[in-house]
Design an enzyme around this catalytic site. Sequence first.
Site, PDB file in Angstrom:
ATOM      1  N   LYS A  16      15.229  70.800  65.980  1.00  0.00           N
ATOM      2  CA  LYS A  16      15.796  69.920  64.942  1.00  0.00           C
ATOM      3  C   LYS A  16      16.266  68.597  65.553  1.00  0.00           C
ATOM      4  O   LYS A  16      15.953  67.529  65.051  1.00  0.00           O
ATOM      5  CB  LYS A  16      16.979  70.612  64.232  1.00  0.00           C
ATOM      6  CG  LYS A  16      16.619  71.938  63.591  1.00  0.00           C
ATOM      7  CD  LYS A  16      17.799  72.571  62.874  1.00  0.00           C
ATOM      8  CE  LYS A  16      18.969  72.921  63.770  1.00  0.00           C
ATOM      9  NZ  LYS A  16      18.670  73.960  64.796  1.00  0.00           N
ATOM     10  N   ARG A  90      24.874  74.886  56.694  1.00  0.00           N
ATOM     11  CA  ARG A  90      24.509  76.094  57.436  1.00  0.00           C
ATOM     12  C   ARG A  90      24.972  77.347  56.725  1.00  0.00           C
ATOM     13  O   ARG A  90      24.728  78.450  57.217  1.00  0.00           O
ATOM     14  CB  ARG A  90      25.190  76.061  58.799  1.00  0.00           C
ATOM     15  CG  ARG A  90      24.285  75.745  59.937  1.00  0.00           C
ATOM     16  CD  ARG A  90      25.153  75.592  61.158  1.00  0.00           C
ATOM     17  NE  ARG A  90      24.424  75.859  62.334  1.00  0.00           N
ATOM     18  CZ  ARG A  90      24.116  74.924  63.232  1.00  0.00           C
ATOM     19  NH1 ARG A  90      24.463  73.678  63.031  1.00  0.00           N
ATOM     20  NH2 ARG A  90      23.478  75.254  64.304  1.00  0.00           N
ATOM     21  N   ARG A 129      17.172  74.216  78.322  1.00  0.00           N
ATOM     22  CA  ARG A 129      17.506  72.872  77.811  1.00  0.00           C
ATOM     23  C   ARG A 129      18.539  72.186  78.703  1.00  0.00           C
ATOM     24  O   ARG A 129      19.508  72.792  79.139  1.00  0.00           O
ATOM     25  CB  ARG A 129      18.052  72.973  76.390  1.00  0.00           C
ATOM     26  CG  ARG A 129      18.584  71.629  75.892  1.00  0.00           C
ATOM     27  CD  ARG A 129      18.848  71.623  74.423  1.00  0.00           C
ATOM     28  NE  ARG A 129      19.864  72.587  74.020  1.00  0.00           N
ATOM     29  CZ  ARG A 129      20.210  72.785  72.760  1.00  0.00           C
ATOM     30  NH1 ARG A 129      19.607  72.115  71.797  1.00  0.00           N
ATOM     31  NH2 ARG A 129      21.129  73.674  72.468  1.00  0.00           N
ATOM     32  N   ARG A 161      24.548  72.887  77.957  1.00  0.00           N
ATOM     33  CA  ARG A 161      25.613  73.129  76.977  1.00  0.00           C
ATOM     34  C   ARG A 161      26.274  74.480  77.213  1.00  0.00           C
ATOM     35  O   ARG A 161      25.606  75.435  77.596  1.00  0.00           O
ATOM     36  CB  ARG A 161      25.015  73.085  75.560  1.00  0.00           C
ATOM     37  CG  ARG A 161      25.095  71.713  74.954  1.00  0.00           C
ATOM     38  CD  ARG A 161      24.318  71.562  73.685  1.00  0.00           C
ATOM     39  NE  ARG A 161      24.456  72.615  72.685  1.00  0.00           N
ATOM     40  CZ  ARG A 161      23.873  72.555  71.496  1.00  0.00           C
ATOM     41  NH1 ARG A 161      23.139  71.501  71.161  1.00  0.00           N
ATOM     42  NH2 ARG A 161      24.017  73.531  70.629  1.00  0.00           N
ATOM     43  N   ARG A 172      24.468  82.970  68.275  1.00  0.00           N
ATOM     44  CA  ARG A 172      24.001  81.897  67.379  1.00  0.00           C
ATOM     45  C   ARG A 172      22.807  82.367  66.552  1.00  0.00           C
ATOM     46  O   ARG A 172      22.705  82.055  65.371  1.00  0.00           O
ATOM     47  CB  ARG A 172      23.622  80.656  68.203  1.00  0.00           C
ATOM     48  CG  ARG A 172      24.846  79.910  68.712  1.00  0.00           C
ATOM     49  CD  ARG A 172      24.520  79.053  69.911  1.00  0.00           C
ATOM     50  NE  ARG A 172      23.665  77.932  69.596  1.00  0.00           N
ATOM     51  CZ  ARG A 172      22.987  77.252  70.517  1.00  0.00           C
ATOM     52  NH1 ARG A 172      23.056  77.580  71.791  1.00  0.00           N
ATOM     53  NH2 ARG A 172      22.246  76.225  70.161  1.00  0.00           N
TER      54      ARG A 172
HETATM   55  P1  AP5 Z   1      16.441  70.875  70.283  1.00  0.00           P
HETATM   56  O1  AP5 Z   1      15.738  69.750  69.585  1.00  0.00           O
HETATM   57  O2  AP5 Z   1      17.687  70.565  71.058  1.00  0.00           O
HETATM   58  O3  AP5 Z   1      16.701  72.074  69.240  1.00  0.00           O
HETATM   59  P2  AP5 Z   1      17.733  72.174  68.048  1.00  0.00           P
HETATM   60  O4  AP5 Z   1      17.015  72.872  66.919  1.00  0.00           O
HETATM   61  O5  AP5 Z   1      18.361  70.858  67.739  1.00  0.00           O
HETATM   62  O6  AP5 Z   1      18.757  73.186  68.726  1.00  0.00           O
HETATM   63  P3  AP5 Z   1      20.349  73.159  68.804  1.00  0.00           P
HETATM   64  O7  AP5 Z   1      20.704  74.211  69.801  1.00  0.00           O
HETATM   65  O8  AP5 Z   1      20.870  71.780  69.064  1.00  0.00           O
HETATM   66  O9  AP5 Z   1      20.695  73.590  67.395  1.00  0.00           O
HETATM   67  P4  AP5 Z   1      21.926  74.321  66.945  1.00  0.00           P
HETATM   68  O10 AP5 Z   1      21.669  74.275  65.505  1.00  0.00           O
HETATM   69  O11 AP5 Z   1      22.187  75.656  67.518  1.00  0.00           O
HETATM   70  O12 AP5 Z   1      23.113  73.445  67.578  1.00  0.00           O
HETATM   71  P5  AP5 Z   1      24.103  72.375  66.952  1.00  0.00           P
HETATM   72  O13 AP5 Z   1      24.347  71.382  68.005  1.00  0.00           O
HETATM   73  O14 AP5 Z   1      23.665  71.920  65.609  1.00  0.00           O
HETATM   74  O15 AP5 Z   1      15.366  71.594  71.245  1.00  0.00           O
HETATM   75  C1  AP5 Z   1      15.744  72.686  72.080  1.00  0.00           C
HETATM   76  C2  AP5 Z   1      14.921  72.632  73.401  1.00  0.00           C
HETATM   77  O16 AP5 Z   1      13.537  72.825  73.114  1.00  0.00           O
HETATM   78  C3  AP5 Z   1      15.008  71.281  74.145  1.00  0.00           C
HETATM   79  O17 AP5 Z   1      15.028  71.548  75.521  1.00  0.00           O
HETATM   80  C4  AP5 Z   1      13.719  70.534  73.733  1.00  0.00           C
HETATM   81  O18 AP5 Z   1      13.291  69.637  74.745  1.00  0.00           O
HETATM   82  C5  AP5 Z   1      12.737  71.695  73.534  1.00  0.00           C
HETATM   83  N1  AP5 Z   1      11.774  71.462  72.437  1.00  0.00           N
HETATM   84  C6  AP5 Z   1      12.024  70.937  71.205  1.00  0.00           C
HETATM   85  N2  AP5 Z   1      10.904  70.919  70.457  1.00  0.00           N
HETATM   86  C7  AP5 Z   1       9.917  71.470  71.240  1.00  0.00           C
HETATM   87  C8  AP5 Z   1       8.526  71.754  71.032  1.00  0.00           C
HETATM   88  N3  AP5 Z   1       7.923  71.484  69.857  1.00  0.00           N
HETATM   89  N4  AP5 Z   1       7.845  72.331  72.032  1.00  0.00           N
HETATM   90  C9  AP5 Z   1       8.441  72.640  73.237  1.00  0.00           C
HETATM   91  N5  AP5 Z   1       9.769  72.382  73.503  1.00  0.00           N
HETATM   92  C10 AP5 Z   1      10.484  71.815  72.501  1.00  0.00           C
HETATM   93  O19 AP5 Z   1      25.398  73.278  66.719  1.00  0.00           O
HETATM   94  C11 AP5 Z   1      26.176  73.752  67.797  1.00  0.00           C
HETATM   95  C12 AP5 Z   1      27.390  74.509  67.290  1.00  0.00           C
HETATM   96  O20 AP5 Z   1      28.205  73.652  66.473  1.00  0.00           O
HETATM   97  C13 AP5 Z   1      27.108  75.718  66.388  1.00  0.00           C
HETATM   98  O21 AP5 Z   1      26.812  76.883  67.130  1.00  0.00           O
HETATM   99  C14 AP5 Z   1      28.461  75.826  65.642  1.00  0.00           C
HETATM  100  O22 AP5 Z   1      29.463  76.384  66.468  1.00  0.00           O
HETATM  101  C15 AP5 Z   1      28.810  74.375  65.395  1.00  0.00           C
HETATM  102  N6  AP5 Z   1      28.228  73.891  64.117  1.00  0.00           N
HETATM  103  C16 AP5 Z   1      27.218  72.977  63.985  1.00  0.00           C
HETATM  104  N7  AP5 Z   1      26.950  72.772  62.681  1.00  0.00           N
HETATM  105  C17 AP5 Z   1      27.801  73.578  61.981  1.00  0.00           C
HETATM  106  C18 AP5 Z   1      27.977  73.831  60.593  1.00  0.00           C
HETATM  107  N8  AP5 Z   1      27.256  73.205  59.651  1.00  0.00           N
HETATM  108  N9  AP5 Z   1      28.916  74.729  60.220  1.00  0.00           N
HETATM  109  C19 AP5 Z   1      29.675  75.357  61.145  1.00  0.00           C
HETATM  110  N10 AP5 Z   1      29.556  75.173  62.483  1.00  0.00           N
HETATM  111  C20 AP5 Z   1      28.621  74.287  62.896  1.00  0.00           C
END
Ligand code: AP5
Length: 222
Positions: A16, A90, A129, A161, A172
């Site tokens: 994402k 979410r 990552r 992270r 997660r």
């Molecule tokens: P990346 O693009 O970083 O993936 P992502 O889907 O953004 O993963 P995140 O871990 O950032 O998502 P998340 O939803 O768990 O975390 P968030 O920060 O929102 O890609 C991942 C890896 O794969 C990278 O190394 C990249 O290079 C590689 N890659 C990407 N695409 C690829 C491809 N096509 N092929 C090969 N490699 C690829 O949330 C973190 C925390 O915040 C949550 O756990 C929670 O505690 C809190 N939080 C966030 N939002 C909320 C909410 N709405 N409500 C409550 N708590 C929340």
Amino acid sequence: MSELNLILLGPPGAGKGTQAGRLSDDFGLPYIGTGDLLREHRREETELGREADSYMAKGQLVPDELVIAMILEKIADEGDDGFLLDGFPRTIGQADALGEEMDKRGRRLTAALLIEAPDEVVVERLSGRRQCSNGHLYHVSYDPPKHEGVCDQCGRPLTQRDDDRPEAIRERLAIYHDQTEPLKDYYDERGLLRRFDGTRDKVEVHDHIRATLATLRLEERL
Ligand code: AP5
């Protein structure tokens, strides 16, 4: 179509954040990344950051009321001409709150873009990552930096992270399946869901999303 109001959905590690950076550049949309905003609050040790800290480190969701207030305020500040939301909503409660806010302002969502990837792909991606403090993303095997541990784009150190540890990744994923996956049906029933295969190369995923958005814009004009 006067404005693009987009949501990115999908499991952790589906890509994402990777796609959000590209789409935000393509369409000149303000990128509102919930995880990034919360991590900024943690770094700055704000009250919200302190409250969010223990939930995030364990891979759990931050309570709805905190996140909803933070995101609706951000949309009001920066999202007047459209927005790209990554990581919100979410839960069904968050989706309802967003829907009510949009109705109140006479606006509507354009699409919920779902990037799908199976659990085993997610675990491998998140374990490898690395990112810099400017948010540039790498993967130790699939997308390594030229010099180990240093960002190619800004020269800052790359770190892992704290929620990319195996037990937090498992938590997660479990929370995603339990609380976020029901949003697929929620947005499908409203005709807003568009699906993308996140296991494809990131350029292909990007092309597919762009093509879908172009079609939506064409349909709007018919
Ligand atoms: P990346 O693009 O970083 O993936 P992502 O889907 O953004 O993963 P995140 O871990 O950032 O998502 P998340 O939803 O768990 O975390 P968030 O920060 O929102 O890609 C991942 C890896 O794969 C990278 O190394 C990249 O290079 C590689 N890659 C990407 N695409 C690829 C491809 N096509 N092929 C090969 N490699 C690829 O949330 C973190 C925390 O915040 C949550 O756990 C929670 O505690 C809190 N939080 C966030 N939002 C909320 C909410 N709405 N409500 C409550 N708590 C929340």
